[in-house]
Design a protein around this motif. Structure first.
Motif, mmCIF file in Angstrom:
data_model
loop_
_atom_site.group_PDB
_atom_site.id
_atom_site.type_symbol
_atom_site.label_atom_id
_atom_site.label_comp_id
_atom_site.label_asym_id
_atom_site.label_seq_id
_atom_site.Cartn_x
_atom_site.Cartn_y
_atom_site.Cartn_z
ATOM 1 N N VAL A 1 6.255 -3.519 16.551
ATOM 2 C CA VAL A 1 7.469 -4.291 16.859
ATOM 3 C C VAL A 1 7.515 -5.557 16.008
ATOM 4 O O VAL A 1 8.316 -5.670 15.080
ATOM 5 N N GLN B 1 5.098 -8.862 14.084
ATOM 6 C CA GLN B 1 3.806 -9.368 13.660
ATOM 7 C C GLN B 1 3.957 -10.834 13.291
ATOM 8 O O GLN B 1 5.025 -11.289 12.900
ATOM 9 N N TRP C 1 9.236 -5.983 28.194
ATOM 10 C CA TRP C 1 8.466 -6.583 27.102
ATOM 11 C C TRP C 1 7.484 -7.562 27.736
ATOM 12 O O TRP C 1 7.576 -8.769 27.583
ATOM 13 N N LYS D 1 -7.223 -6.389 17.566
ATOM 14 C CA LYS D 1 -6.163 -6.396 18.577
ATOM 15 C C LYS D 1 -6.476 -5.541 19.796
ATOM 16 O O LYS D 1 -5.743 -5.577 20.782
ATOM 17 N N LYS E 1 2.432 -2.240 20.000
ATOM 18 C CA LYS E 1 1.826 -3.056 18.952
ATOM 19 C C LYS E 1 1.078 -2.149 17.980
ATOM 20 O O LYS E 1 0.447 -1.186 18.412
ATOM 21 N N PRO E 2 1.143 -2.462 16.685
ATOM 22 C CA PRO E 2 1.790 -3.602 16.021
ATOM 23 C C PRO E 2 3.132 -3.234 15.414
ATOM 24 O O PRO E 2 3.539 -3.807 14.406
ATOM 25 N N GLU F 1 3.227 -8.122 29.479
ATOM 26 C CA GLU F 1 1.834 -7.742 29.389
ATOM 27 C C GLU F 1 1.475 -6.765 30.511
ATOM 28 O O GLU F 1 2.125 -6.738 31.558
ATOM 29 N N ASP G 1 5.598 -3.194 22.996
ATOM 30 C CA ASP G 1 4.281 -3.805 22.790
ATOM 31 C C ASP G 1 3.170 -3.252 23.686
ATOM 32 O O ASP G 1 2.134 -2.824 23.190
ATOM 33 N N TYR G 2 3.374 -3.308 25.019
ATOM 34 C CA TYR G 2 2.280 -2.949 25.917
ATOM 35 C C TYR G 2 2.711 -1.901 26.938
ATOM 36 O O TYR G 2 3.847 -1.928 27.433
#
Length: 879
Positions: free
Chosen positions: A411, A413, A296, A368, A408-409, A298, A323-324
């Protein structure tokens, strides 16, 4: 600890475990053997004194072989044994007994060495009479004691240290070793075999263990360096979920991993571990301990060491990416997808798995910069496909043979950049994405079939004057209107600097101390400290910009001293306020309640339990599970137990308005009790709640509601004792299927079983019983180590449905097919109310009090107007 507690016996490197951990293993009824190398000395630097007693070297392990005939070496072994005994070990595992054979093959030399070895072992046994020998076949029958076991390594499966490889042993060597082990068994000594296979292949490990059992040898199958938790007659279940997060902007306890994901992982019966990727030592992580590993982080935090590490276990451990995804085409190809542009404008769900229950609308993709991903591998299954304003579609969630990805999105917000919300129903989300096998869930919301009830009060505001006739201190208002009236267990604290003679209000100290003494004398009140000066922060890493109120209460010329905050305040309360029969039991953290590990460790010096922290706050209309904190913050050497539910502060806009607002905590209790029981009923407020008539009336409303509920009232210390062991509860499965699970508890008293499990087999499972909850059956444990078996047959034997106290003993003895007796012991803090399901055929034979006995339907109830310890024996005639 969570794996070690599964085994009956564990062999430990003495320097790698603390005395506290040893005590916990003993509490779990686990025998602890200290590893001791009898024939060799390891280490880079060997002193001249020891060098005089070296007879050769073992080059495979880079160690010196010692002279077993040396009195100096024997005394060294005796000194180490005494050290390990003092530390608390209950046995010794003696290794390298045969090393002298490497040094010299001369017969006379070996006889001399053997005699020295025999003499040494006889003396070691006098210090700790519980020895397991690694080999030493030639001397076993010559010892003047019987070893607890004799071990042989590499009977069928071996490990080559030099080449770091595994191999099958040769048949001739197998036959010889089997003969030696059978000779050991003929002496009525347990024969144990350690064979070697990598833990990434549990199937082969189980086969190897069963092969040893066929020879009546106790198996242990582990990796070549014995770093992984292996399989014996029991196998620890992989209950850890490892999540990597970034600590660039948050501390661990502030991370979404710790704050939000951990709550759902806990509920499933698993143990969350949140590790900052910037600090992770990837090579030291044993991936075989984890049911899932989560990334989790970046995209820019992916690097070559991380990619290489993932390559070593990819496809062997369930991988979840949240997310990424990184900007790496090779890695994306490995996952089975490719990057294909960017989404634009408003998003809509094009297609999704029906089990994903959407909670929030989706964000605007243009704000985003959300990438488009397309599936390239047919083995991947899309679970969520999004579509943008230009009809571009992108897979936002998918599962694969190796794990899952959710982007995203989908998971979390955030609406206000402070509070987060799950996009989809979190429990269904985790079920689909994490694929965690169903396990019995160690539970700390429930005791003896009822939801736990606690009440604790922080000392803040003790000197405040109430808006009532005579302007009494708020603490006195609470004493008269709450503490004396409502006799459920209370944990009450004070802040030393608020009420002591050398504190902030010396002119009123005598009166306030008198109120504190009267409160602490109440039989249903246990004593806690809320520190000396109420530090607002306990972690020096907090940004100075956050310290708008300073570090603590404004005490002239005082700088926060954590020893004074903890030890000083406890000594003050014990010496000046506590009655003779009571001492401080708890430390309630102050301020934002963010103690670091080393500060929590301080509480252990005074044997204090600790609670507070966490900010669980849900009410009608604001009920996201993302606002529910986990039960605790776990550290390697200390555990912080979070308050189950936040205090009145958030219900009153930080105590600035709506002073009756805390009454809405009843909504919180209801929301967190159904449809899933996520938290206890936890009444938690400050002394300043005694200031306003409306705030006191709110408390009375809460207490009155609580009295209408079926609950098990406990002191907060009792709850904390259970909660701090939550992650360190052992769950294992037997190799031979003689039962379904083995539960080892060093604190928790309840298991929650989902509907996936059949009925508990009462004829073979030593539990008190269970009660049906909103989300499964809550099973009441009565033993430290509990083998649990399931059956498709509905139970016919009587069992405890619920009691509003702690079950100390519940023993069913079968006298015939239809006749049983129940011996029980229960302690309550309130008048007794006990219900036995299928107990209508039971009669009370003897008891230590006069119960009121009633039959309703198929159930039997025992009640008493008194609280205390109750013992009874019942005779039952059930088919």
């Amino acid at each position: 600890m969570r794996e070690l507690l599964v085994y009956d016996r564990v062999v430990l490197t003495p320097s790698a475990i603390t005395s506290r951990q040893l005590k916990q293993l003993h509490k779990g009824e686990v025998e602890t053997f200290a590893y001791l190398s009898v024939g060799e000395l390891h280490g880079d630097k060997i002193s001249e004194e020891f060098k005089q007693h070296i007879i050769s070297h073992n080059h495979d392990w880079d160690s010196a072989i010692m002279d077993m005939a040396s009195e100096f070496w024997k005394n060294y072994l005796l000194t180490k044994t005494l050290e390990y005994k003092t530390k608390g070990f209950t046995g010794l595992f003696l290794d390298t007994l045969d090393s002298y054979k490497i040094a010299n093959t001369d017969t006379e030399f070996q006889k001399l060495q053997q005699q020295g070895l025999i003499n040494a072992l006889n003396e070691l046994n006098q210090l700790i009479p519980n020895l397991i020998l690694n080999r030493g076949f030639e001397i076993v029958s010559q010892l003047n004691f019987q070893p607890s076991g004799v071990v042989a390594e590499s009977l069928f499966k071996g490990y080559n240290v030099a080449e770091s490889s595994y191999y099958d042993t040769d048949p001739a060597g197998q036959a010889w070793l089997i003969d030696r082990l059978n000779e050991v068994r003929a002496l009525n000594i347990e024969a144990i075999v350690i064979d070697y296979l990598d833990g990434n292949n549990r199937v082969e490990q189980r086969k190897a263990a069963k092969a040893l059992l066929k020879h009546n040898f106790t198996p242990y199958i582990s990796d070549g360096l014995l770093e992984q938790f292996g399989i014996s007659t029991i196998e620890p279940i992989k209950r850890r979920v490892l999540t990597f997060y970034s600590n660039r902007n948050v501390l661990r306890h502030e991370s979404a991993c710790s704050r939000i994901l951990s709550t759902v992982i806990e509920y499933k019966g698993y143990v969350p571990e949140c590790v900052a990727i910037e600090e992770a030592n990837l090579e030291s992580i044993d991936t075989t301990r984890y049911q899932a590993i989560v990334l989790w982080i970046e995209p820019d935090l992916y690097n070559k060491p991380l990619y290489d590490w993932i390559d070593t276990w990819f496809g062997k451990t369930h991988l979840v990416i949240l997310d990424y995804l990184p900007y790496n085409a090779v890695f994306l190809n490995k996952l089975g997808i490719e990057h294909a542009g960017e989404l634009s404008g408003k998003l809509a769900v094009k297609n999704h798995n029906s089990s994903l229950e959407k909670i929030l609308p989706l964000t605007n993709a243009s704000l985003k910069h959300l990438p488009i991903y397309q599936i390239k591998n047919p083995k991947i299954k899309a679970q969520l496909i999004l579509e943008d304003e230009k009809n571009n579609t992108s897979v936002a969630a998918f599962t694969a043979p190796w794990g899952a990805v959710v982007l995203k999105p989908a998971v979390l917000q955030s609406i206000d950049l402070e509070r987060y919300y799950w996009t989809f129903e979190p429990f269904k989300f985790v079920d689909l994405i994490f694929q965690l096998p169903e396990v019995p869930v160690p539970d700390i919301t429930t005791e003896s079939g009822n939801r736990i009830l606690t009440a604790h009060i922080d000392g803040d505001g003790f000197p405040s004057r109430a808006w009532m006739p005579g302007k009494p201190f708020s603490a006195d208002v609470l004493l008269q209107r709450i503490f004396k009236k409502y006799t459920i267990p209370h944990t009450v604290s004070v802040i030393e600097a608020e009420i002591s003679a050398d504190g902030l209000h010396p002119e009123h100290s005598a009166e306030m101390e008198s109120i504190a003494r009267e409160t602490f004398r109440l039989p249903h009140v246990e004593i806690a400290s809320h520190t000396y000066s109420h530090p607002f922060f306990w972690d020096d890493r907090v940004d100075l910009g956050e310290k708008q109120y300073g570090d603590s209460l404004p005490i002239p010329n005082y700088t926060v001293d954590y020893d004074k905050e903890i030890f000083g305040s406890v000594d003050y309360i014990n010496d000046k306020l506590a009655p003779k029969n009571k001492k401080v039991k708890m430390l309630l953290w102050s301020g934002v309640a963010d103690p670091t590990e080393n500060i929590i460790e301080k509480t252990l010096k005074y044997d204090l339990l600790n609670v507070n922290g966490g900010s669980t706050f849900v009410v009608n209309g604001e009920d996201s599970v993302a606002q529910v904190f986990p039960h605790l913050m776990w550290h390697e050497n200390a555990v912080q137990v979070y308050a189950p539910i936040i205090n009145e502060n958030l219900y009153t806009n930080l105590w600035t308005e709506n002073y009756s607002g805390y009454a809405r905590v009843i909504e919180t209790f209801e929301l967190l009790g159904y449809p899933k029981r996520l938290k206890t009923i936890s009444i938690y407020y400050h002394m300043y709640s005694g200031v306003y008539p409306s705030s006191v009336e709110a408390l009375e409303k809460i207490y009155d509601w609580v009295y209408t509920q079926e609950s098990t009232p406990l002191y907060l210390s009792e709850y904390a004792e259970r909660a701090r062991t939550l992650y360190e509860t052992g769950i294992g499965k037997p190799l031979n299927n003689e039962f379904d699970f083995l539960i080892t508890s060093t604190g928790i008293k309840t298991l929650r079983l989902s509907e996936a499990f059949e009925h508990v087999d009462l004829s073979s499972t030593p539990v008190a019983g269970w009660n049906k909850g909103p989300d499964g059956r809550y099973v009441s444990l009565v033993k430290t180590r509990t083998p649990i078996s399931f059956t498709s047959n509905k139970p016919k034997l009587p069992y405890l449905n619920n009691v509003n106290g702690v079950v100390n003993k519940w023993k069913i003895s079968q006298h015939s097919k239809k006749s049983q007796s129940i011996e029980m012991s229960v302690t309550t803090h309130m008048p007794l109310n006990l219900i036995i399901s299928q107990g209508k055929q039971c009669k009370l034979l003897k008891s230590n009090t006069d119960f009121t006995v009633k039959v309703k339907g198929s159930s039997l109830s025992l009640t008493s107007p008194k609280a205390g310890k109750f013992t009874a024996t019942l005779e039952c005639n059930n088919g």
